[in-house]
Design a protein around this motif. Structure first.
Motif, mmCIF file in Angstrom:
data_model
loop_
_atom_site.group_PDB
_atom_site.id
_atom_site.type_symbol
_atom_site.label_atom_id
_atom_site.label_comp_id
_atom_site.label_asym_id
_atom_site.label_seq_id
_atom_site.Cartn_x
_atom_site.Cartn_y
_atom_site.Cartn_z
ATOM 1 N N MET A 1 8.378 -6.063 -0.999
ATOM 2 C CA MET A 1 7.702 -6.989 -0.100
ATOM 3 C C MET A 1 8.664 -7.557 0.946
ATOM 4 N N THR A 2 9.835 -7.986 0.540
ATOM 5 C CA THR A 2 10.738 -8.606 1.521
ATOM 6 C C THR A 2 11.358 -7.561 2.451
ATOM 7 N N ILE A 3 11.619 -6.365 1.914
ATOM 8 C CA ILE A 3 12.216 -5.324 2.764
ATOM 9 C C ILE A 3 11.252 -4.932 3.885
ATOM 10 N N SER A 4 9.934 -5.092 3.641
ATOM 11 C CA SER A 4 8.969 -4.717 4.672
ATOM 12 C C SER A 4 9.216 -5.484 5.961
ATOM 13 N N TYR A 5 9.722 -6.702 5.864
ATOM 14 C CA TYR A 5 10.054 -7.423 7.099
ATOM 15 C C TYR A 5 11.559 -7.661 7.229
ATOM 16 N N GLY A 6 12.342 -6.816 6.581
ATOM 17 C CA GLY A 6 13.766 -6.775 6.881
ATOM 18 C C GLY A 6 14.648 -7.742 6.138
ATOM 19 N N ASP B 1 0.818 -1.208 0.000
ATOM 20 C CA ASP B 1 0.000 0.000 0.000
ATOM 21 C C ASP B 1 0.856 1.264 0.000
ATOM 22 N N VAL B 2 2.046 1.185 0.641
ATOM 23 C CA VAL B 2 2.946 2.353 0.627
ATOM 24 C C VAL B 2 3.506 2.543 -0.780
ATOM 25 N N GLY B 3 3.902 1.458 -1.418
ATOM 26 C CA GLY B 3 4.435 1.543 -2.775
ATOM 27 C C GLY B 3 5.952 1.557 -2.792
ATOM 28 N N THR B 4 6.501 1.051 -3.880
ATOM 29 C CA THR B 4 7.944 0.896 -3.990
ATOM 30 C C THR B 4 8.679 2.235 -3.925
ATOM 31 N N GLU B 5 8.161 3.225 -4.654
ATOM 32 C CA GLU B 5 8.865 4.512 -4.714
ATOM 33 C C GLU B 5 8.944 5.176 -3.348
ATOM 34 N N PRO C 1 25.515 -0.332 2.639
ATOM 35 C CA PRO C 1 24.364 -1.236 2.563
ATOM 36 C C PRO C 1 24.317 -1.966 1.229
ATOM 37 N N MET C 2 23.763 -3.179 1.266
ATOM 38 C CA MET C 2 23.551 -3.922 0.032
ATOM 39 C C MET C 2 22.091 -3.743 -0.356
ATOM 40 N N THR C 3 21.864 -2.973 -1.392
ATOM 41 C CA THR C 3 20.499 -2.628 -1.786
ATOM 42 C C THR C 3 20.115 -3.400 -3.042
ATOM 43 N N PRO C 4 18.813 -3.689 -3.196
ATOM 44 C CA PRO C 4 18.383 -4.421 -4.390
ATOM 45 C C PRO C 4 18.501 -3.548 -5.639
ATOM 46 N N ARG D 1 12.492 -4.074 -7.284
ATOM 47 C CA ARG D 1 11.207 -4.558 -7.802
ATOM 48 C C ARG D 1 10.194 -4.658 -6.674
ATOM 49 N N GLN D 2 8.979 -5.079 -7.088
ATOM 50 C CA GLN D 2 7.932 -5.228 -6.079
ATOM 51 C C GLN D 2 8.287 -6.319 -5.058
#
Lengths: 571, 119
Positions: free
Chosen positions: A387-392, A346-350, A375-378, A382-383
């Motif tokens: 989704m995975t970053i939302s829980y770390g 709902d927050v969105g990737t951007e 940091p190692m960033t994706p 992508r979506q």
């Protein structure tokens, strides 16, 4: 006289008498001239003498000024903690060298020497003493007792040279912060390396933000958890939320800074600032905060968390599965991955990316240490990453990144970059979250400790709030179920947060007392509780009545239900 | 004439002696000063070493070990602490028998005991 001369000229004769008279007159006038010149000279000198001796005292002080005693200059400035406790200093030490040409019996000398300096090998020393040179080092930086013992041997050909030696009185306690300097006095790690030119150039001590007492407490408590759960390492960070000052920074295993050269490299690895990890559920703090800040959800909203989410080849499920509709506070409290993913979508990737950037998660850690992690960033983002970053998972950051961002969430929404130097006047922070979001997050963090996964951190009277995190470490070919990274990040006292505490334990194994669990709530939360209880008296933070009306009003949280009625989560 | 010459000679001699004494005194004091500076430097060095030693001996784990061994102290618990404001006011002392009661029945005994609060 002029008239008379005219007379004689007019008469037209030159008499001898007048000639002598004239000579006498000339002599007299010359004498007179000289006398006047000298008199003027003496008067000037006398006037000057009077002037210098009596009238003037501007240039000549009454008391002679001599340069003050040369201040003790060392090659490197001291490093002290925030209360002035010495962490690193330079002491003069004698170094022993030999002139082999002066040594009469190298074998006997080597035997005698190694009898006193027991860490040296006789054969090695004997080989050095027969070299065709005029100078060989025997041993650098002897202790006074060793110097005395060598002097007592009375071997000719041995000499001392005074050198400076970097000494760390607290040994391993703050070794990852101070770092160390090498034998030739250059900084090789930590602040010693990062501030090398400042430490060499300026004699005034470098005042760090570390508090040795707190550093000791944190180190002891993290070590205790490592021992209890047979873990391989750990991190402990305490940060002041209003200034970004790091009061304690512990990375275990650590090393004795006085003997840094002989310690294994893994002990010199700073997990707190250099290691980057997928931090796990502690990231739900930022996921929830950004959702509240952007207005994507409110605390009254909720999501269906009955079924795991399947995307591509992944299945996202809950660890503490409730299998029902969960409100936003419940998602946070039970650490629901399913709910968090739905919030993030709902927050969105951007927006997620923008918020994480403003929290500093996408840039290399800005700290006064050379050992800072990027940091190692994706890439691309992508979506599935959202989704995975939302829980770390899917974004690796250093533990100090996390502590700094939690400070921003709880302190009213202002970001202060973490610093290891004591700040007399903290710099103004940058606003990331509104005060309202920060207040809501404090309620949620309190809820976790009061009735969620963080109950083991509830130090009575100190209003601890926090979030557990248990991440599976990634290994070859995916995540390893048995290798966990268990953490707890907390803030206290939540009615007016002062400190953020992060404890992270690397690869703990469950034990009997934890019923086999090795999660953040069992491994890291108890350490946070003990740190809070031990540090509060040091900082004059007194326990307060948690049931006082104003505290309940500020920190209590009502849990909405799908039917619209309210259910009280606690009390 | 000769007397004034003697006087001048005396003056010159006296000045020379005074200057000589002053200059030797200055040299002596200068040496003393250098000695003092050297001593200050030595003390500073000793102080520097002592500071390092003080910090070394005050390692928190060592202090904890020593306290455990020699003192009967336990780590302070924040619940042992309280701010000054939390201390309740001193309880009101019991009304003492006042002089009025003793001196005689002329004063009314009912008013006397109530005035004890001010003390």
């Amino acid at each position: 006289m002029i008239a008379r001369r005219r007379q004689s000229v007019s008469r037209g004769k030159v008499s001898l008498v007048t000639g002598m008279e004239r000579a006498a007159q000339i002599a007299r006038s010359r004498l007179l001239f000289a006398a006047v010149v000298f008199a003027v000279g003496f008067v000037v000198m006398a006037a000057r003498v009077v002037d210098v001796a009596i009238l003037t005292d501007g240039n000549e002080p009454r008391l002679a000024r001599v340069p003050a005693a040369a201040p003790l200059a060392t090659g490197r400035a001291d490093i002290v903690d925030r209360n002035g406790v010495l962490l690193a200093t330079s002491l003069r030490a004698a170094s022993l060298y030999a002139d082999p040409t002066e040594i009469i019996d190298p074998a006997a000398a080597a035997a005698q020497l190694t009898g006193v300096l027991t860490d040296l090998k006789p054969a090695h020393i004997a080989a050095k003493l027969v070299q065709p040179k005029r100078f060989v080092w025997i041993k650098r930086h002897l202790t006074p007792a060793e110097t005395f013992a060598v002097n007592r041997l009375g071997i000719p050909g041995l000499h001392f040279q005074t050198e400076e030696r970097r000494v760390y009185p607290h040994g391993a306690l703050a070794a990852h912060v101070t770092g160390f300097a090498g034998v030739d006095d250059t900084g090789l790690a930590g602040l010693e390396k990062a501030l090398d030119s400042r430490i060499r150039g300026d004699q005034t001590p470098v005042r760090t933000s570390i508090d040795v007492r707190l550093q000791h407490i944190v180190r002891q408590e993290v070590q205790r958890q490592i021992d209890d759960f047979s873990a391989v390492g750990g991190v402990g960070v305490v940060m002041a939320v209003d200034s970004g000052e790091v009061h304690a920074l512990v990375s275990l295993p650590d090393f004795d800074a006085n003997r840094a050269e002989v310690t294994p490299p893994e002990a010199r690895f700073n997990r707190a600032t250099l290691g980057v990890y997928e931090m796990g559920s502690t990231f739900k703090i930022f996921n929830t905060a950004m959702a509240l800040e952007s207005g994507a959800v409110t605390l009254r909203d909720g999501y269906d968390a009955t079924k795991p989410i399947r995307i591509a080849r992944f299945t996202i499920s809950d660890y503490h599965a409730q299998k029902r509709w969960l409100s936003v506070p419940e998602i946070f409290m039970y650490s629901s991955n399913i709910g968090s993913v739905k919030i993030a979508l709902d927050v969105g990737t951007e927006d997620q990316r923008a918020f994480l950037a403003r929290l500093g998660f996408l840039d290399r850690l800005a700290l006064e240490l050379p050992e800072t992690g990027t940091p190692m960033t994706p890439r691309p983002w992508r979506q599935i990453n959202t989704m995975t970053i939302s829980y770390g998972h899917g974004l690796s950051v250093t533990p100090l990144h996390l502590a700094g961002a939690v400070s921003t969430v709880v302190n009213g929404g202002l970001r202060h970059a973490p610093t290891l130097l004591a700040q007399d006047t903290p710099a103004a922070g940058q606003r990331v979250f509104s005060a309202d979001t920060s207040k809501a997050m404090r309620r949620l963090l309190r809820l976790v400790v009061k009735s969620g996964t963080g109950r083991n951190a509830d130090a009575r009277g100190f209003l601890v709030g926090g979030k557990t995190g248990t991440a599976e470490k990634s290994g070859v070919g995916g995540y390893r179920r048995k290798a966990l990274l268990s953490s707890f990040v907390a803030a206290f006292p939540l009615n007016a947060p002062k400190f953020v505490i992060l404890v992270m334990v690397d690869e703990p194994k469950g034990n009997e007392r934890s019923h086999g669990y090795a999660t953040g709530g069992w491994v890291a939360a108890p350490a946070v509780k003990r740190i809070v209880a031990r540090m509060a008296p040091l900082y004059g933070i007194l326990p307060i009545d948690e049931n006082a009306p104003e505290i309940r009003r500020d920190l209590e949280m009502k849990l909405p239900t799908p039917k619209g009625g309210n259910r009280l989560a606690s009390f | 004439m000769r007397r004034s010459l003697l006087l001048w000679f005396g003056l010159v001699f006296g000045t020379a002696v005074t200057f000589f004494l002053i200059s030797t005194d200055v040299r002596r004091q200068r040496e003393e000063l250098a000695d003092l500076h050297r001593e200050i430097y030595r003390h500073q060095q000793a102080l520097h070493v002592l500071k390092a030693e003080w910090s070394y001996l005050n390692r928190p784990d060592r202090l904890a070990r020593l306290i455990e061994k020699h003192l009967e102290l336990t780590p302070i618990d924040a619940h042992h602490l309280a701010p000054l404001a939390a201390i309740p006011p001193r309880p009101r002392p019991l009304a003492e028998p006042t002089v009025g009661l003793v001196t005689g029945p002329a004063t009314t005994p009912t008013t006397a005991p109530t005035t004890g609060a001010g003390q």
